[in-house]
Design an enzyme around this catalytic site. Sequence first.
Site, PDB file in Angstrom:
ATOM      1  N   GLY A  51      25.555  43.625  44.409  1.00 51.31           N
ATOM      2  CA  GLY A  51      25.960  42.232  44.205  1.00 51.31           C
ATOM      3  C   GLY A  51      27.359  42.200  43.653  1.00 51.31           C
ATOM      4  O   GLY A  51      27.681  42.935  42.714  1.00 51.31           O
ATOM      5  N   LYS A  68      15.098  24.036  30.200  1.00 50.93           N
ATOM      6  CA  LYS A  68      15.771  24.117  31.501  1.00 50.93           C
ATOM      7  C   LYS A  68      15.721  22.735  32.136  1.00 50.93           C
ATOM      8  O   LYS A  68      14.809  21.946  31.848  1.00 50.93           O
ATOM      9  CB  LYS A  68      15.044  25.125  32.415  1.00 50.93           C
ATOM     10  CG  LYS A  68      15.922  25.763  33.468  1.00 50.93           C
ATOM     11  CD  LYS A  68      16.867  26.776  32.874  1.00 50.93           C
ATOM     12  CE  LYS A  68      17.520  27.733  33.772  1.00 50.93           C
ATOM     13  NZ  LYS A  68      18.215  28.812  33.081  1.00 50.93           N
ATOM     14  N   GLY A  80      29.097  39.101  42.996  1.00 50.13           N
ATOM     15  CA  GLY A  80      29.406  37.707  42.651  1.00 50.13           C
ATOM     16  C   GLY A  80      29.852  37.639  41.210  1.00 50.13           C
ATOM     17  O   GLY A  80      30.519  38.551  40.701  1.00 50.13           O
ATOM     18  N   ASN A  81      29.458  36.567  40.548  1.00 50.26           N
ATOM     19  CA  ASN A  81      29.898  36.355  39.167  1.00 50.26           C
ATOM     20  C   ASN A  81      29.492  37.527  38.262  1.00 50.26           C
ATOM     21  O   ASN A  81      30.336  38.177  37.643  1.00 50.26           O
ATOM     22  CB  ASN A  81      29.284  35.024  38.688  1.00 50.26           C
ATOM     23  CG  ASN A  81      29.881  34.575  37.383  1.00 50.26           C
ATOM     24  OD1 ASN A  81      30.667  35.302  36.767  1.00 50.26           O
ATOM     25  ND2 ASN A  81      29.521  33.405  36.941  1.00 50.26           N
ATOM     26  N   ALA A  82      28.195  37.806  38.230  1.00 46.67           N
ATOM     27  CA  ALA A  82      27.698  38.869  37.335  1.00 46.67           C
ATOM     28  C   ALA A  82      28.176  40.250  37.805  1.00 46.67           C
ATOM     29  O   ALA A  82      28.708  41.041  37.017  1.00 46.67           O
ATOM     30  CB  ALA A  82      26.171  38.813  37.288  1.00 46.67           C
ATOM     31  N   GLY A  83      27.981  40.558  39.096  1.00 50.50           N
ATOM     32  CA  GLY A  83      28.279  41.899  39.607  1.00 50.50           C
ATOM     33  C   GLY A  83      29.754  42.250  39.576  1.00 50.50           C
ATOM     34  O   GLY A  83      30.121  43.380  39.202  1.00 50.50           O
TER      35      GLY A  83
HETATM   36  P1  NAD Z   1      26.556  34.912  42.676  1.00 48.05           P
HETATM   37  O1  NAD Z   1      26.062  33.954  43.685  1.00 48.05           O
HETATM   38  O2  NAD Z   1      27.915  34.696  42.065  1.00 48.05           O
HETATM   39  O3  NAD Z   1      26.569  36.404  43.299  1.00 48.05           O
HETATM   40  C1  NAD Z   1      25.516  36.967  44.021  1.00 48.05           C
HETATM   41  C2  NAD Z   1      26.036  38.202  44.738  1.00 48.05           C
HETATM   42  O4  NAD Z   1      24.934  38.872  45.358  1.00 48.05           O
HETATM   43  C3  NAD Z   1      27.040  37.899  45.848  1.00 48.05           C
HETATM   44  O5  NAD Z   1      28.065  38.852  45.817  1.00 48.05           O
HETATM   45  C4  NAD Z   1      26.217  38.081  47.122  1.00 48.05           C
HETATM   46  O6  NAD Z   1      27.005  38.457  48.239  1.00 48.05           O
HETATM   47  C5  NAD Z   1      25.320  39.209  46.689  1.00 48.05           C
HETATM   48  N1  NAD Z   1      24.148  39.364  47.538  1.00 48.05           N
HETATM   49  C6  NAD Z   1      23.373  38.429  48.119  1.00 48.05           C
HETATM   50  N2  NAD Z   1      22.414  39.006  48.846  1.00 48.05           N
HETATM   51  C7  NAD Z   1      22.574  40.360  48.727  1.00 48.05           C
HETATM   52  C8  NAD Z   1      21.886  41.480  49.237  1.00 48.05           C
HETATM   53  N3  NAD Z   1      20.841  41.347  50.025  1.00 48.05           N
HETATM   54  N4  NAD Z   1      22.333  42.684  48.866  1.00 48.05           N
HETATM   55  C9  NAD Z   1      23.411  42.838  48.057  1.00 48.05           C
HETATM   56  N5  NAD Z   1      24.090  41.807  47.553  1.00 48.05           N
HETATM   57  C10 NAD Z   1      23.683  40.576  47.884  1.00 48.05           C
HETATM   58  O7  NAD Z   1      25.441  34.979  41.548  1.00 48.05           O
HETATM   59  P2  NAD Z   1      25.586  35.502  40.057  1.00 48.05           P
HETATM   60  O8  NAD Z   1      25.920  34.368  39.147  1.00 48.05           O
HETATM   61  O9  NAD Z   1      26.428  36.730  40.032  1.00 48.05           O
HETATM   62  O10 NAD Z   1      24.071  35.881  39.755  1.00 48.05           O
HETATM   63  C11 NAD Z   1      23.470  37.072  40.267  1.00 48.05           C
HETATM   64  C12 NAD Z   1      22.173  37.311  39.527  1.00 48.05           C
HETATM   65  O11 NAD Z   1      22.463  37.424  38.134  1.00 48.05           O
HETATM   66  C13 NAD Z   1      21.136  36.198  39.652  1.00 48.05           C
HETATM   67  O12 NAD Z   1      19.873  36.773  39.616  1.00 48.05           O
HETATM   68  C14 NAD Z   1      21.373  35.375  38.403  1.00 48.05           C
HETATM   69  O13 NAD Z   1      20.214  34.643  38.042  1.00 48.05           O
HETATM   70  C15 NAD Z   1      21.674  36.491  37.421  1.00 48.05           C
HETATM   71  N6  NAD Z   1      22.369  35.996  36.229  1.00 48.05           N
HETATM   72  C16 NAD Z   1      23.653  35.595  36.298  1.00 48.05           C
HETATM   73  C17 NAD Z   1      24.281  35.123  35.159  1.00 48.05           C
HETATM   74  C18 NAD Z   1      25.724  34.708  35.190  1.00 48.05           C
HETATM   75  O14 NAD Z   1      26.291  34.471  34.113  1.00 48.05           O
HETATM   76  N7  NAD Z   1      26.348  34.610  36.341  1.00 48.05           N
HETATM   77  C19 NAD Z   1      23.575  35.058  33.949  1.00 48.05           C
HETATM   78  C20 NAD Z   1      22.246  35.496  33.898  1.00 48.05           C
HETATM   79  C21 NAD Z   1      21.657  35.976  35.069  1.00 48.05           C
END
Ligand code: NAD
Length: 414
Positions: free
Chosen positions: A217, A105, A219-222
Site C-alpha cells: 500500500g 464514530k 497511500g496515506n499510511a503506506g
Molecule cells: P489510501 O487510500 O490513502 O491508500 C491505500 C493504498 O493501498 C493505495 O496506495 C492503494 O493503491 C493501495 N492498494 C489498494 N489495493 C491494493 C492491493 N490489492 N494491494 C496493494 N495495495 C493496494 O488509504 P490510507 O489512508 O493509507 O489507509 C490504508 C489503511 O490504513 C486502511 O486500512 C486504513 O483504515 C488504515 N489507517 C489509516 C490511517 C491514516 O491516518 N491514513 C489511520 C489508521 C488506519
Amino acid sequence: MTNDNPFEMVKQQISACSEYLHLPQNVEEYLKTPMREIHVAFPVRMDDGSFKVFQGYRVQYNNALGPTKGGIRFHPGETIDTIRSLAALMTWKCSLLDLPLGGGKGGVICNPKELSAGELERLSRAYIRAIYKVIGPDCDVPAPDVYTTPQIMAWMMDEYCTLVGHNACGVITGKPVVLGGSEGRGDATARGGWFVIREAAKDNNIDLAKAKIAVQGFGNAGSHAATLGKSFGCTIVAVSDSHGGVYNENGLDIPTLVAYKQKTGSVRDFPGAKNITNEELLELKVDILVPAALENAINASNADKVGAKIVAELANGPVSPEADAILFAKKIPVIPDFLCNSGGVTVSYFEMVQNFSLDRWDEESVRARLERKMTKAYHEVYAVAQEHSISLREAAYTLAMKRVVDAMKLRGWV
Ligand code: NAD
C-alpha cells in the site's frame, strides 16, 4: 446475522475477551451495546436549486474513560453496523493508548466525488446542525476519516461555533493548523507505527540498521511509512499499490518513488527496481512486513507463505482471524492494527489538549509525546502477551477492555 456484518464480528471478539477476563454476563452485554446512537436525515440544497435528503449517524459507543472520539466518514455504502463496529474499535484504541477518551464514530451516506465544493460544504454544515446537540469538546469530538478532510473539519467546526454562540474549536480535530489543528498530524499514523515497530524489533533481536522492510500500500499510511523508514535506520526494499509492486534488494529511493507515483499514478516500472506482484511482496524474506492497504490482505490462503519475521498492521484488519492463528503458530508476531495505527488518534488527542489549553505545540514536542505514548502502550501489550503466552492482539484486547471495565465498575455502572 452472518459473519459479514462487521458489528457481529466485534461482538464475537468481545465474547472471546469477556471469557478470558471472566466478565459477568451483564458486563459483557453492556460492552456489546452502543451507549448512544443517533440517526439523522437532513436536506441539502444542491447547485441546481433542488433539495436532496441525506442520512447520517453518530454512534457514541462507550464514554467510561472520557469524551467519545472518532472520525466522520462520507461514504455511499455507509451502514449503521459499520459505524457501530468502528466506534467500538475506537473505544479499545483510546483505552489501549491510555487516552482519557471513549470511542465514537459517525458517517453520512453520500458520494463526495459526485458533490461540488459548495454542496460538500452545505452537507457538512447540515450534518453538524443535525447532531450538534450531542457533540462538544467535552462530550464527543469527531475527526476526519474516509473521504473527509481538514477543510471539511474547518466547515464543521465553524458551523458548531455559530450554533453554540462561542468559540469551541476543540469540538473537532484534524483541523488545518491555522485553526487549531496540531502539528505532526499528517504522518502521525505512520510515525506512531514506527515507534512500535522499533520496540518490537528490539524484542525480536532485529537490528533496524540492517533490517529490510516491505510495505504493502502506498497511500496515506503506506507512503508515509516508507518515507519515514530511513529516519528509523531501515532499508525499504519493496512497496506496492493496487497496480502491483516494485522491489530492489538494496533499497528503494523513496522520495524519488513518491514523486514518480505522483507523476505516473503507480509505483510500477519504477526505474532501477524489479516489478513484483502483491502476492510476491507478501512472501518476501524481509525482517518486517507492513500491510498498509486493505483488510484481509493476509488470509488463510497465503499466511503460511509470509516470509517476514514481524508483521506490523498499519492498515485496519489486514490479517484475517485464520491467518492470525497461522502466523501465531509460526511464531511470527503480528502487531495488531489498533496498537500499530493508533498514532493518528493519539495526535488528535494532543490537538484536543492544545485546544483546551489555548496552546500550540511545535512538531518536536508532538513527536516526543507520541513516542512516549506509543512505546509505553507497546511494552504494556508485550508484557501481557509474554505473561499469558497469548498473541499481541489478544493481549491488546485484554488490556484495553479491562481498562474500560475497571472504569465502568469504579463509576458504579456495573
Ligand atoms: P489510501 O487510500 O490513502 O491508500 C491505500 C493504498 O493501498 C493505495 O496506495 C492503494 O493503491 C493501495 N492498494 C489498494 N489495493 C491494493 C492491493 N490489492 N494491494 C496493494 N495495495 C493496494 O488509504 P490510507 O489512508 O493509507 O489507509 C490504508 C489503511 O490504513 C486502511 O486500512 C486504513 O483504515 C488504515 N489507517 C489509516 C490511517 C491514516 O491516518 N491514513 C489511520 C489508521 C488506519
